[in-house]
Structures are given as structure tokens and as C-alpha cells.
Design an enzyme around this catalytic site. Sequence first.
Site, mmCIF file in Angstrom:
data_model
loop_
_atom_site.group_PDB
_atom_site.id
_atom_site.type_symbol
_atom_site.label_atom_id
_atom_site.label_comp_id
_atom_site.label_asym_id
_atom_site.label_seq_id
_atom_site.Cartn_x
_atom_site.Cartn_y
_atom_site.Cartn_z
ATOM 1 N N LYS A 52 0.775 -1.267 0.054
ATOM 2 C CA LYS A 52 -0.095 0.015 -0.185
ATOM 3 C C LYS A 52 0.912 1.307 -0.001
ATOM 4 O O LYS A 52 0.531 2.211 -0.660
ATOM 5 C CB LYS A 52 -1.088 -0.085 1.387
ATOM 6 C CG LYS A 52 -1.971 -0.866 1.176
ATOM 7 C CD LYS A 52 -2.826 -1.369 2.498
ATOM 8 C CE LYS A 52 -3.886 -2.383 2.445
ATOM 9 N NZ LYS A 52 -4.733 -2.345 3.557
ATOM 10 N N GLN A 96 -5.178 -1.062 9.611
ATOM 11 C CA GLN A 96 -4.906 -2.601 9.203
ATOM 12 C C GLN A 96 -5.561 -3.540 9.994
ATOM 13 O O GLN A 96 -5.046 -3.546 11.254
ATOM 14 C CB GLN A 96 -3.437 -2.813 8.608
ATOM 15 C CG GLN A 96 -3.113 -4.268 7.829
ATOM 16 C CD GLN A 96 -3.655 -4.216 6.567
ATOM 17 O OE1 GLN A 96 -3.860 -3.287 5.950
ATOM 18 N NE2 GLN A 96 -4.208 -5.093 5.975
ATOM 19 N N ASP A 119 -11.278 2.947 3.942
ATOM 20 C CA ASP A 119 -11.755 1.655 3.916
ATOM 21 C C ASP A 119 -13.341 1.513 3.797
ATOM 22 O O ASP A 119 -13.915 0.463 3.412
ATOM 23 C CB ASP A 119 -11.528 0.855 5.276
ATOM 24 C CG ASP A 119 -10.105 0.035 5.294
ATOM 25 O OD1 ASP A 119 -9.927 -0.463 4.109
ATOM 26 O OD2 ASP A 119 -9.516 0.027 6.270
#
Length: 280
Positions: A52, A96, A119
Site C-alpha cells: 500500500k 490495518q 476503507d
Amino acid sequence: MILIDGKKIAADLREDLKKEVSELKSKHNKVPGLTVILIGEDAPSQIYVRNKERSAKEVGLKSEVIKYPDTVEEKTVLKKIEELNNDESVSGILVQLPLPKHINKQKVIEAILPSKDVDGFHPMNVGNLSSGYESSIPCTPLGCYLLIKKIEPNLSGKKAVVVGRSNLNGKPMTQLLLKENCTVTITHSKTKDLKGECLKGDIIVAAVGMPELVKGDWVKKDAIVIDVGINKTEKGIVGDVAFDEVSKVAKAITPVPGGVGPMTIACLLKNTIECFKRSN
Ligand code: GUN
């Protein structure tokens, strides 16, 4: 049969995003920023976060990773999120998953400002997506959606079968397909006759985390099959779809790896840019 080249489609998307970042930089004299919080030593998470960060830098975003040991206290993480919420140079925040057991996932997700929730996991974004309002859309289902649209731009009236009902994939995937006027069936571990349900799908999205669950005789001829699974097995990484069998009947199918995976990261970058644009 079309092998859906997620790697190439994601690379093209990143190229477009790179141009967009450059234009935003000229216009606003600043670039979108992505901050990822990584807690603990979970091996796949380390790899995902590294990818990422690398991709974010490649398209010209400001990218930062904040790492904590898995003993970190919940309040330390919540305080950091609050700091990032108030930091104008941060457009998007991602924590995460999975988190260590002593940290309340829901509390952490809800601490992120919905406008910085790249997200799309915050209940406000989940609700907005299901109501058809503007929202951040979870990266993996968004990636799947873009791949499906490449193959079939008009999804209206198609029968879609989503295998898996997770908050990360199955549920948001369902919302995206509904918005496109698909007739959607959500299936899961308690579904009776999963094979029969799958056979009805013009589109199948498999996101259950069970190696090669969806077999060749579960798939209607000329269906579009999207495989979200990443399963470690004796023969290496395989998806939720028995690729060799299903590729003989499907019109189009994603490989694992090289299908959905690269799209997830590209969509995270896309979401970060969307958050920046909405706040500027
Ligand atoms: N872990 C596995 N997939 C994801 C994701 O899409 N977002 C976050 N935050 N963590 C993950």
C-alpha cells in the site's frame, strides 16, 4: 474465455490516478495524504501495508505508516486517530486489520472521521452506501465492481450471486451490485444447495476464504466469475474458485493472484484521492 487481467487494469487505474494527483497538486498546491496504522506482527498485514505504501508513493500521494507493537494500548491508538483526524495533511486513515484481541475493532473504526475513512468501514459510510448516498466504498468490493464493469458495462437485470457475507466484502459487494440493478443473492456457510444458487448467477463473486470451493459444475456457461479468495494451501496460493475447471465454462474469470488483489490497492489510492477532493 477472458482472463481478467487485474494487474494490468490496476496499473492503468494507477496511471490515471497519478495524472489526477499531479493536477490536484497544481490546483491546490498540496497532495492527498494516506496514513496507515499497522499494529503487531501479522505476516500478511506487513506485506499488504508495504504494498500500500509503495503504491501510494508511486502515484504521488503523501504516504505514512505508523507502526505499533501488538502490546500497544487501545487508548494510544485512539489518541493517534484523533490526532490524524485533526491533521489537515492527512486525507485518508486506514487501520490495518486484523487487530490484536485486546483492541476493540469497532471502537477503532468508529474513531476514524467518516470523511477520512478510506476503507469505508465506518457505520456512517456503510449506511450511506446502503442508502445509495455518496460514501467511501470498501476497496476490495470496489475493485471487483470495476473489473465486472470492464467485462459487462450494463449489469441491469443480471443475476448476481455473492458467496460470503462479510462486512469487508460480501455485504458491500451486494450493495454495489444492487445499485447497478442486479438481482442479488447473498450466500454463506449456512446456505442450502450452494451449488444450485451459484448455478443461477450471470455473475459470481466468491469471497468466503475456502480454497477452490466453487467448482466447474457450479457455474453457468458464460458467467463472469470474480475470485476474492487468497488461500494458502499445499500447492501454493489458490482462490475460492477452482480455476482450471471454472475457466472452461466462464465467459470471464479473475486469476489468483493477479486478479482482485492489485485492484484492492489501486482502489485504496482512489478512495484517498476522493476523500481529498471532498474535503477541498
Ligand atoms: N485487512 C485485510 N483486508 C483489509 C482491508 O481492506 N482494510 C483493512 N484496514 N485491513 C484489511
